[in-house]
Design an enzyme around this catalytic site. Structure first.
Site, short mmCIF file in Angstrom:
data_model
loop_
_atom_site.label_atom_id
_atom_site.label_comp_id
_atom_site.label_asym_id
_atom_site.label_seq_id
_atom_site.Cartn_x
_atom_site.Cartn_y
_atom_site.Cartn_z
N HIS A 10 61.40 22.02 32.94
CA HIS A 10 61.02 20.87 33.75
C HIS A 10 62.21 20.33 34.53
O HIS A 10 63.19 19.86 33.94
CB HIS A 10 60.45 19.79 32.82
CG HIS A 10 59.92 18.60 33.51
ND1 HIS A 10 60.34 17.31 33.21
CD2 HIS A 10 58.99 18.47 34.49
CE1 HIS A 10 59.69 16.45 33.96
NE2 HIS A 10 58.86 17.12 34.75
N HIS A 52 63.19 14.21 42.51
CA HIS A 52 61.96 13.67 41.92
C HIS A 52 61.61 12.29 42.45
O HIS A 52 60.47 12.02 42.81
CB HIS A 52 62.09 13.61 40.39
CG HIS A 52 60.90 12.98 39.73
ND1 HIS A 52 60.81 11.62 39.48
CD2 HIS A 52 59.73 13.52 39.29
CE1 HIS A 52 59.64 11.36 38.91
NE2 HIS A 52 58.97 12.49 38.78
#
Length: 251
Positions: A10, A52
């Site tokens: 991730h 992100h």
């Protein structure tokens, strides 16, 4: 049935190196992972950056949003010192850097998440179109899965590149959003990506019965991943790929 789901690192191996950097993607490969997840958004001048958040504060030495910034600003940012002095001067990658990495290491696969762009409709449309062009440079697009919480953006991407596999990111419980079953089906998604929080065996059964591969975020406990595999989950996103057995990482 495999003991473990396949593993996506991730934002790279984000517990070992600063997230969404080339260092994190290389570290994921070094610990044996063969898949990683990363996020893509766009700057005001059209530069596709791997990040992100919608602001620079958490993962760089910059501050504020980047929708009014451009490539020259990106080059001045440090995206590693916040994580560790060892990663000082690590840069925010561009999408082209990640595509080059995937071409150099064909054993690696990836999940590209298109971020919900907060820079306005025109910039969001440019984001989707530019991602579509960028992935054309992949030598093996079958190793790529494209996902998004912005399902309109995912629809637009699919219209531009219908051969690329899609993952329907599911909102957390209680958040408004379109029905996952009809939305993912109409778009022809290969996979649905639910949050692990509150996920049940019955819920996974419903998703798999509808014909979808199920990839769950974010699972850092290998025992939980083993349980999810028993439920029929195909993959998990984890910040800690180094904790999983080599057999799971290599799938």
């Amino acid at each position: 049935m495999p003991e473990f789901p396949r593993v996506y690192a991730h934002r790279g191996a984000s517990s070992l190196a600063p997230e969404n950097t080339m260092a994190a993607f290389v570290k994921a490969m070094e610990v044996g992972a063969r898949r990683f997840e990363f996020d893509v958004d766009i700057m005001g001048d059209g530069t596709l950056l791997v990040i992100h958040d919608q602001t620079l504060d958490r993962t760089t030495n910059g501050s504020g949003p980047y929708y009014d910034l451009g490539f020259s600003d990106l080059r001045r940012l440090d995206a590693g010192a916040w994580f560790s002095p060892a990663y000082r001067f690590e840069r925010i990658p561009e999408l082209a850097d990640v595509v080059e990495f995937l071409n150099r290491y064909p054993q690696m696969g990836a999940n590209l998440e298109i971020k919900p762009c907060r820079g306005g409709r025109d910039l969001r449309d440019r984001l989707v179109g530019s991602v579509a062009v960028a992935v054309d440079a992949l030598e093996d697009p079958s190793r790529l899965l494209v996902s998004s919480f912005d399902h309109d953006a995912l629809t637009r991407f699919h219209a531009a590149r219908p051969a690329v596999d899609l993952g329907w990111l599911m909102d957390r419980d209680g958040r408004p959003g379109p029905d996952w079953r009809s939305g993912a089906s109409e778009l022809g998604c290969r996979a649905v990506h639910p949050d692990d929080t509150g996920l049940t065996e019955a819920g996974v059964a419903e998703m798999t019965a509808a014909g979808f591969e199920v990839n769950v975020w974010t699972v850092d406990d290998p025992d939980r991943a083993r349980e999810l595999a028993g439920w029929g989950v195909a993959g998990v996103f984890t910040n800690r790929p180094q904790d999983f057995p080599a057999s799971a990482l290599a799938r």
